[in-house]
Design a protein around this motif. Structure first.
Motif, mmCIF file in Angstrom:
data_model
loop_
_atom_site.group_PDB
_atom_site.id
_atom_site.type_symbol
_atom_site.label_atom_id
_atom_site.label_comp_id
_atom_site.label_asym_id
_atom_site.label_seq_id
_atom_site.Cartn_x
_atom_site.Cartn_y
_atom_site.Cartn_z
ATOM 1 N N GLY A 109 -12.734 20.767 4.763
ATOM 2 C CA GLY A 109 -11.464 20.068 4.941
ATOM 3 C C GLY A 109 -10.289 20.961 4.579
ATOM 4 N N SER A 110 -10.422 21.702 3.506
ATOM 5 C CA SER A 110 -9.349 22.618 3.098
ATOM 6 C C SER A 110 -9.098 23.686 4.154
ATOM 7 N N ARG A 111 -10.152 24.215 4.726
ATOM 8 C CA ARG A 111 -9.995 25.234 5.782
ATOM 9 C C ARG A 111 -9.330 24.647 7.013
ATOM 10 N N LEU A 112 -9.703 23.423 7.373
ATOM 11 C CA LEU A 112 -9.086 22.756 8.519
ATOM 12 C C LEU A 112 -7.592 22.531 8.277
ATOM 13 N N ILE A 113 -7.255 22.013 7.105
ATOM 14 C CA ILE A 113 -5.853 21.734 6.784
ATOM 15 C C ILE A 113 -5.036 23.020 6.759
ATOM 16 N N ALA A 114 -5.546 24.044 6.078
ATOM 17 C CA ALA A 114 -4.816 25.322 6.008
ATOM 18 C C ALA A 114 -4.611 25.910 7.402
ATOM 19 N N GLY A 115 -5.641 25.844 8.242
ATOM 20 C CA GLY A 115 -5.518 26.353 9.603
ATOM 21 C C GLY A 115 -4.484 25.580 10.401
ATOM 22 N N GLY A 116 -4.467 24.267 10.235
ATOM 23 C CA GLY A 116 -3.502 23.433 10.938
ATOM 24 C C GLY A 116 -2.074 23.691 10.480
ATOM 25 N N LEU A 117 -1.889 23.864 9.171
ATOM 26 C CA LEU A 117 -0.541 24.170 8.663
ATOM 27 C C LEU A 117 -0.065 25.520 9.187
ATOM 28 N N ASP A 118 -0.962 26.500 9.242
ATOM 29 C CA ASP A 118 -0.596 27.806 9.812
ATOM 30 C C ASP A 118 -0.194 27.662 11.275
ATOM 31 N N ASP A 119 -0.930 26.836 12.008
ATOM 32 C CA ASP A 119 -0.619 26.610 13.418
ATOM 33 C C ASP A 119 0.764 25.974 13.567
ATOM 34 N N LEU A 120 1.065 24.977 12.738
ATOM 35 C CA LEU A 120 2.387 24.341 12.798
ATOM 36 C C LEU A 120 3.503 25.348 12.516
ATOM 37 N N LYS A 121 3.299 26.180 11.503
ATOM 38 C CA LYS A 121 4.315 27.194 11.174
ATOM 39 C C LYS A 121 4.528 28.141 12.349
ATOM 40 N N ALA A 122 3.448 28.520 13.017
ATOM 41 C CA ALA A 122 3.551 29.416 14.171
ATOM 42 C C ALA A 122 4.303 28.751 15.325
ATOM 43 N N ARG A 123 4.328 27.428 15.341
ATOM 44 C CA ARG A 123 5.056 26.674 16.366
ATOM 45 C C ARG A 123 6.498 26.391 15.932
ATOM 46 N N ASP A 124 6.919 26.978 14.814
ATOM 47 C CA ASP A 124 8.261 26.783 14.264
ATOM 48 C C ASP A 124 8.544 25.349 13.842
ATOM 49 N N ALA A 125 7.509 24.649 13.396
ATOM 50 C CA ALA A 125 7.707 23.305 12.859
ATOM 51 C C ALA A 125 8.571 23.402 11.600
ATOM 52 N N ARG A 126 9.263 22.335 11.301
ATOM 53 C CA ARG A 126 10.141 22.303 10.120
ATOM 54 C C ARG A 126 9.411 21.823 8.870
ATOM 55 N N GLY A 127 8.332 21.031 9.071
ATOM 56 C CA GLY A 127 7.610 20.533 7.917
ATOM 57 C C GLY A 127 6.515 19.572 8.316
ATOM 58 N N CYS A 128 5.814 19.081 7.300
ATOM 59 C CA CYS A 128 4.663 18.209 7.506
ATOM 60 C C CYS A 128 4.628 17.176 6.386
ATOM 61 N N VAL A 129 4.194 15.968 6.725
ATOM 62 C CA VAL A 129 4.020 14.908 5.740
ATOM 63 C C VAL A 129 2.559 14.472 5.742
ATOM 64 N N VAL A 130 2.152 13.879 4.631
ATOM 65 C CA VAL A 130 0.790 13.367 4.515
ATOM 66 C C VAL A 130 0.795 12.168 3.579
ATOM 67 N N LEU A 131 -0.052 11.213 3.885
ATOM 68 C CA LEU A 131 -0.273 10.065 3.030
ATOM 69 C C LEU A 131 -1.664 10.231 2.445
ATOM 70 N N GLY A 132 -1.741 10.454 1.135
ATOM 71 C CA GLY A 132 -3.056 10.680 0.546
ATOM 72 C C GLY A 132 -2.996 11.033 -0.918
ATOM 73 N N ASP A 133 -4.126 11.462 -1.433
ATOM 74 C CA ASP A 133 -4.317 11.775 -2.846
ATOM 75 C C ASP A 133 -3.443 12.954 -3.269
ATOM 76 N N PRO A 134 -2.480 12.725 -4.168
ATOM 77 C CA PRO A 134 -1.606 13.819 -4.593
ATOM 78 C C PRO A 134 -2.380 14.983 -5.220
ATOM 79 N N GLY A 135 -3.450 14.695 -5.935
ATOM 80 C CA GLY A 135 -4.225 15.755 -6.561
ATOM 81 C C GLY A 135 -4.863 16.688 -5.545
ATOM 82 N N TYR A 136 -5.238 16.167 -4.402
ATOM 83 C CA TYR A 136 -5.859 16.981 -3.362
ATOM 84 C C TYR A 136 -4.805 17.752 -2.569
ATOM 85 N N TYR A 137 -3.784 17.070 -2.100
ATOM 86 C CA TYR A 137 -2.819 17.693 -1.191
ATOM 87 C C TYR A 137 -1.823 18.619 -1.885
ATOM 88 N N ARG A 138 -1.704 18.504 -3.186
ATOM 89 C CA ARG A 138 -0.813 19.401 -3.941
ATOM 90 C C ARG A 138 -1.240 20.863 -3.779
#
Length: 181
Positions: A109-138
């Protein structure tokens, strides 16, 4: 599919774990892994697979990554556009993220999320939101943002990650696909 079984993916030729874009023909395996990942979870309404299908059908899966181990699909993550105060501001929502139950706690899951965030950055996204466990997503840099809200949920569970330091404020709305049942 039993909760501990991943789905075979047609055309998978490499051996070992890799994170790749969803391909035509992956839909059934993604649905099966997503359903299995959320079975029995008290925070789930068991609609995650329908949400992914609805986002795909609407052309709103901006980033849709799968984890393939040998020839088995063992995880999936979706990122789709969100609006802030009704406007497209270049922000995206993370989720659902699913890992086959027998493969959880291996970092997939961590690899998937990190890869997706990298993809968004490469697309010049401004940011990302998530609804979930703060301890995990921090660990990915997500944190609650004063002034950025979603529904009437406790603010610690709704978190944001601004890319390039640009923050946003306002009411976030996820794509209509999140209403799928």
């Amino acid at each position: 599919m039993s909760p501990s079984t991943a789905m075979s993916v047609a055309g998978a030729e490499e051996i070992g774990m890799r994170i790749v874009q969803e391909r035509p023909g992956d839909e059934a395996a993604i649905r099966a892994v997503t359903q299995a990942a959320f079975i029995g979870q008290p925070y789930s309404e068991q609609t995650e697979a329908a949400i992914v299908d609805a986002l795909r059908a609407a052309g709103a899966l901006t980033v849709s990554l799968v984890a393939i181990d040998d020839d088995m699909l063992v995880g999936h993550v979706a990122f789709s556009p969100v609006t802030i105060d009704g406007a497209d501001r270049g922000w995206f929502g993370l989720g659902p993220v699913s890992v086959a139950p027998g493969r959880q706690r291996e970092g997939i899951g961590s690899r998937l999320i990190a890869g997706g965030l990298d993809d968004l950055k490469a697309r010049d996204a401004r940011g990302c939101v998530v609804l979930g466990d703060p301890g995990y997503y921090r660990r990915f840099g997500f944190e609650p943002r004063v002034g950025l809200t979603y529904a009437d949920l406790p603010p610690e569970y709704f978190q944001a990650l601004a890319f390039g330091g640009e923050s946003a404020g306002g009411k976030v709305e996820y794509h209509a696909g999140f209403k799928a049942r």
